[in-house]
Design a protein around this motif. Sequence first.
Motif, PDB file in Angstrom:
ATOM      1  N   MET A 108      24.892  -6.264  19.373  1.00 35.44           N
ATOM      2  CA  MET A 108      24.860  -5.512  20.622  1.00 35.44           C
ATOM      3  C   MET A 108      26.268  -5.275  21.159  1.00 35.44           C
ATOM      4  SD  MET A 108      22.516  -6.138  23.886  1.00 35.44           S
ATOM      5  CE  MET A 108      22.881  -5.387  25.430  1.00 35.44           C
ATOM      6  N   GLY A 109      27.087  -6.298  21.155  1.00 37.22           N
ATOM      7  CA  GLY A 109      28.467  -6.137  21.625  1.00 37.22           C
ATOM      8  C   GLY A 109      29.238  -5.144  20.780  1.00 37.22           C
ATOM      9  N   THR A 110      29.029  -5.209  19.473  1.00 38.30           N
ATOM     10  CA  THR A 110      29.693  -4.277  18.563  1.00 38.30           C
ATOM     11  C   THR A 110      29.220  -2.852  18.821  1.00 38.30           C
ATOM     12  OG1 THR A 110      29.856  -6.025  16.904  1.00 38.30           O
ATOM     13  CG2 THR A 110      30.136  -3.773  16.139  1.00 38.30           C
ATOM     14  N   ALA A 111      27.916  -2.674  19.008  1.00 39.60           N
ATOM     15  CA  ALA A 111      27.375  -1.337  19.261  1.00 39.60           C
ATOM     16  C   ALA A 111      27.930  -0.754  20.560  1.00 39.60           C
ATOM     17  CB  ALA A 111      25.850  -1.389  19.308  1.00 39.60           C
ATOM     18  N   VAL A 112      27.982  -1.551  21.607  1.00 41.53           N
ATOM     19  CA  VAL A 112      28.516  -1.072  22.883  1.00 41.53           C
ATOM     20  C   VAL A 112      29.985  -0.681  22.729  1.00 41.53           C
ATOM     21  CG1 VAL A 112      29.114  -1.766  25.250  1.00 41.53           C
ATOM     22  CG2 VAL A 112      26.868  -2.303  24.324  1.00 41.53           C
ATOM     23  N   ALA A 113      30.754  -1.523  22.043  1.00 38.28           N
ATOM     24  CA  ALA A 113      32.180  -1.226  21.854  1.00 38.28           C
ATOM     25  C   ALA A 113      32.379   0.060  21.050  1.00 38.28           C
ATOM     26  CB  ALA A 113      32.865  -2.398  21.157  1.00 38.28           C
ATOM     27  N   LEU A 114      31.601   0.244  19.991  1.00 39.42           N
ATOM     28  CA  LEU A 114      31.752   1.449  19.170  1.00 39.42           C
ATOM     29  C   LEU A 114      31.348   2.714  19.929  1.00 39.42           C
ATOM     30  CD1 LEU A 114      30.542   0.208  15.671  1.00 39.42           C
ATOM     31  CD2 LEU A 114      32.876   0.730  16.401  1.00 39.42           C
ATOM     32  N   VAL A 115      30.259   2.647  20.666  1.00 38.03           N
ATOM     33  CA  VAL A 115      29.822   3.827  21.429  1.00 38.03           C
ATOM     34  C   VAL A 115      30.851   4.168  22.499  1.00 38.03           C
ATOM     35  CG1 VAL A 115      28.067   4.680  23.033  1.00 38.03           C
ATOM     36  CG2 VAL A 115      27.372   3.532  20.942  1.00 38.03           C
ATOM     37  N   LEU A 116      31.380   3.150  23.189  1.00 35.25           N
ATOM     38  CA  LEU A 116      32.397   3.421  24.204  1.00 35.25           C
ATOM     39  C   LEU A 116      33.680   3.968  23.585  1.00 35.25           C
ATOM     40  CD1 LEU A 116      31.964   0.419  26.657  1.00 35.25           C
ATOM     41  CD2 LEU A 116      31.372   2.817  27.043  1.00 35.25           C
ATOM     42  N   ALA A 117      34.048   3.478  22.405  1.00 40.36           N
ATOM     43  CA  ALA A 117      35.238   4.006  21.722  1.00 40.36           C
ATOM     44  C   ALA A 117      35.031   5.466  21.340  1.00 40.36           C
ATOM     45  CB  ALA A 117      35.551   3.170  20.490  1.00 40.36           C
ATOM     46  N   LEU A 118      33.854   5.794  20.804  1.00 40.56           N
ATOM     47  CA  LEU A 118      33.560   7.188  20.455  1.00 40.56           C
ATOM     48  C   LEU A 118      33.542   8.075  21.696  1.00 40.56           C
ATOM     49  CD1 LEU A 118      30.789   6.720  17.761  1.00 40.56           C
ATOM     50  CD2 LEU A 118      33.130   7.531  17.402  1.00 40.56           C
ATOM     51  N   LEU A 119      32.976   7.575  22.766  1.00 39.17           N
ATOM     52  CA  LEU A 119      32.950   8.335  24.013  1.00 39.17           C
ATOM     53  C   LEU A 119      34.369   8.529  24.542  1.00 39.17           C
ATOM     54  CD1 LEU A 119      31.140   9.690  26.081  1.00 39.17           C
ATOM     55  CD2 LEU A 119      30.952   7.515  27.247  1.00 39.17           C
ATOM     56  N   GLY A 120      35.204   7.518  24.419  1.00 36.83           N
ATOM     57  CA  GLY A 120      36.599   7.634  24.842  1.00 36.83           C
ATOM     58  C   GLY A 120      37.353   8.674  24.033  1.00 36.83           C
TER      59      GLY A 120
END
Length: 134
Positions: A108-120
């Motif tokens: 879950m932490g990895t998924a949140v970090a990756l989605v936020l990085a892509l959004l950034g």
Amino acid sequence: MSQSEPGPVGPEIDPRVILAAERTLLAWMRTGMALMGFGFVVARFGWFLREMAAVGNHPPEPGSGASLWIGTGLVGMGVWVLVGSTIRYRCYLGSLSRGDRALPGAGMGTAVALVLALLGVAMAAYLIVVGTGR
């Protein structure tokens, strides 16, 4: 009854483990609420830009409607984090009560970090395109 023997409901669990799991849940809840709040601000920012353009009697900036979709995505992600963290917490407590000492994964932490990085990255590209006037 010793601490290692199972009780009527299951093995006794060190309260520090349960409290640590609860602190983790609360941290995820803060993250979800922050995402939702930030998403709301981003979504309303486009509306603010359109209103300021209307007051100044000039057309709104091109692409100012994208903030609605980005903000809505952030709010949706915040909801996903809240629901996912609650499910994860409940599953972990259930596994503890069954005597399973397996730790929850980092998915879950990895998924949140990756989605936020892509959004950034998407937001940075959007700002560059809008800033250069293409």
